[in-house]
Structure formats: structure tokens, C-alpha cells
Write an enzyme that holds these catalytic residues in place. Structure first.
Site, short mmCIF file in Angstrom:
data_model
loop_
_atom_site.label_atom_id
_atom_site.label_comp_id
_atom_site.label_asym_id
_atom_site.label_seq_id
_atom_site.Cartn_x
_atom_site.Cartn_y
_atom_site.Cartn_z
N ARG A 64 51.35 63.76 31.14
CA ARG A 64 50.50 64.80 30.57
C ARG A 64 49.04 64.32 30.50
NH1 ARG A 64 50.90 68.24 24.98
NH2 ARG A 64 48.91 69.24 25.37
N LEU A 93 47.38 55.22 34.84
CA LEU A 93 47.65 56.64 35.14
C LEU A 93 48.89 56.75 36.03
CD1 LEU A 93 43.93 57.70 35.65
CD2 LEU A 93 45.41 58.21 33.69
N ASN A 112 39.67 50.45 42.76
CA ASN A 112 39.73 49.65 41.52
C ASN A 112 39.18 48.27 41.81
OD1 ASN A 112 40.45 49.05 38.80
ND2 ASN A 112 42.25 47.94 39.55
N THR A 113 38.63 47.65 40.76
CA THR A 113 38.26 46.24 40.86
C THR A 113 39.09 45.47 39.86
OG1 THR A 113 36.48 44.61 40.66
CG2 THR A 113 36.25 46.60 39.31
N HIS A 114 39.65 44.36 40.32
CA HIS A 114 40.55 43.57 39.47
C HIS A 114 40.01 42.14 39.38
CE1 HIS A 114 44.26 42.37 37.57
NE2 HIS A 114 44.26 41.31 38.35
N ASP A 116 47.84 47.60 40.58
CA ASP A 116 47.21 46.44 41.24
C ASP A 116 47.87 46.06 42.57
OD1 ASP A 116 45.43 46.24 39.11
OD2 ASP A 116 46.67 44.77 38.04
C1 GRF Z 1 36.11 44.12 35.04
O1 GRF Z 1 36.35 42.73 35.06
C2 GRF Z 1 37.19 44.83 35.81
O2 GRF Z 1 37.68 44.11 36.91
C3 GRF Z 1 38.27 44.93 34.78
O3 GRF Z 1 37.58 45.29 33.61
C4 GRF Z 1 36.28 44.71 33.64
C5 GRF Z 1 35.29 45.79 33.31
O4 GRF Z 1 34.09 45.22 32.84
N1 GRF Z 1 39.31 45.84 35.21
P1 GRF Z 1 33.00 46.08 32.02
O5 GRF Z 1 33.71 46.71 30.84
O6 GRF Z 1 32.42 47.10 32.94
O7 GRF Z 1 31.98 45.04 31.60
#
Ligand code: GRF
Length: 188
Positions: free
Chosen positions: A62, A88, A102-104, A140
Site C-alpha cells: 500500500r 519498496l 540506487n547508490t549503496h 541491492d
Molecule cells: C549514502 O551513503 C547512500 O549510499 C546511502 O545513504 C547515504 C545517503 O546519504 N544509501 P545522505 O543522507 O544523502 O547524506
């Protein structure tokens, strides 16, 4: 292509995206967080889909549908997650299939999940880094678009290491978003 950023944290990655002159049509947040002030200062519309339930009965589908409704109303084509605090589910990934980035803060597939920085430190690896990937239903795990390696120093703690990783993410993520958008424009 209209890009939305999803964030729940401090907003430093969002700031880096707009500093790179990437047009952001809207930012969506799921809670009260630092990013709201950063977004307001940047003059970009801030959409709030508030998550009120953090318990076991949280209705993820939802909530995901509500996120899709808000993004669709803003005419969004592409989504960049930048520290978004809610995983999500299918309704979201079906609506934006192949168009969610996404950035991880780790070198995937190592150290996926919420604590990528802490887990790398605890494991004792000497090199970690960051990964920009296409986000899919499995957390991820989507196709990797870019990575950068970062050395773990002897006196690093989670905060110092995460800050060093973020300073790399602030270059790698905007550059990868730009390339992704350009590729999308040429192929549509
Ligand atoms: C980043 O390290 C991103 O990879 C992770 O959350 C962090 C976000 O940083 N998923 P900010 O809140 O924009 O400083």
C-alpha cells in the site's frame, strides 16, 4: 525525462545531484528528515508520503502504491534513490521497471542491506567502496552500473568511513545518473 529523487537522510547526496546540474523534477521523502530543508532551499518540490507504521504489520504494498501515485501525479519517468529509508515492493518496481537507480555504500554484492559500512568494518576488509546500480525488487541486487573502491584506514570508525564513501558517491552517482539519462534519451 523527469527525474525524482527519493531520500530520507541528510540530503547530501541529493545536494550533489543538483550541484551537478541535473534537473530534478521532485524529491519524495517518507519522514521528517534533514533532506526537506535542503530540498526547500533548492526550490524543488518536496513530496511527502509519510510512513507512520514501522511495525510488523506495515503495509508495504500500500505504501509503495502511494509512492507511485505521488510520483505519477508529478509526471516522473526516472527515480534515483539517495538514502531512502523504506524498502519498496512490487507495485513500485512494476511502475518504474528498469528506471530506478540506487547508490549503496559498499562494493556489491558484498555488504548489501542497511549497514553496508558497519558490516564492511566488522568483517575487517581492507577495501570497500560504493556501487551505483539499477534497483530491482531484490534489495541491492540489480545490475551494477558503476563502482569505486575506497581504502579502509586503521583508525576508521563507521562515521569517518561513511563520510569518505559519501564524498566519492557525490561524484560517482551524479555522473552515472547523467549517463543513464542520456542513454535513455537516445534509446527512447
Ligand atoms: C549514502 O551513503 C547512500 O549510499 C546511502 O545513504 C547515504 C545517503 O546519504 N544509501 P545522505 O543522507 O544523502 O547524506
Amino acid at each position: 525525462m523527469r527525474l525524482a529523487v527519493l531520500a530520507s537522510g541528510t540530503g547530501s547526496i541529493y545536494q550533489a545531484i543538483i550541484d551537478a546540474n541535473i534537473d530534478v523534477a521532485a524529491v519524495l521523502v517518507d519522514r521528517a528528515c534533514g533532506v526537506i530543508d535542503v530540498v526547500n532551499a533548492s526550490g524543488v518540490p518536496c513530496l511527502v508520503v509519510e510512513r507512520t507504521d514501522f511495525g510488523p504489520d506495515f503495509d508495504r504494498n500500500r505504501f509503495s502504491r502511494d509512492v507511485v501515485t505521488a510520483l505519477t501525479a508529478a509526471d516522473i519517468d526516472v527515480v534515483a534513490m539517495a538514502g531512502f529509508g523504506t524498502v519498496l515492493s512490487a507495485p513500485f518496481f512494476e511502475a518504474f521497471e528498469g528506471r530506478v537507480l540506487n547508490t549503496h555504500p559498499a562494493l556489491l554484492p558484498s555488504f548489501s542491506g542497511w549497514h553496508g559500512v558497519r558490516d564492511a568494518l566488522r568483517h575487517g576488509v581492507k577495501i570497500t567502496g560504493c556501487t551505483v546500480h539499477i534497483a530491482t525488487l531484490e534489495v541491492d541486487a540489480g545490475p551494477i552500473l558503476a563502482q569505486a573502491a575506497i581504502e579502509i584506514l586503521a583508525d576508521d570508525d563507521e562515521a569517518s568511513l561513511h563520510e569518505r564513501i559519501k564524498s566519492t558517491e557525490r561524484h560517482l552517482y551524479p555522473a552515472t545518473i547523467k549517463k543513464f539519462l542520456a542513454d535513455l534519451e537516445t534509446h527512447t
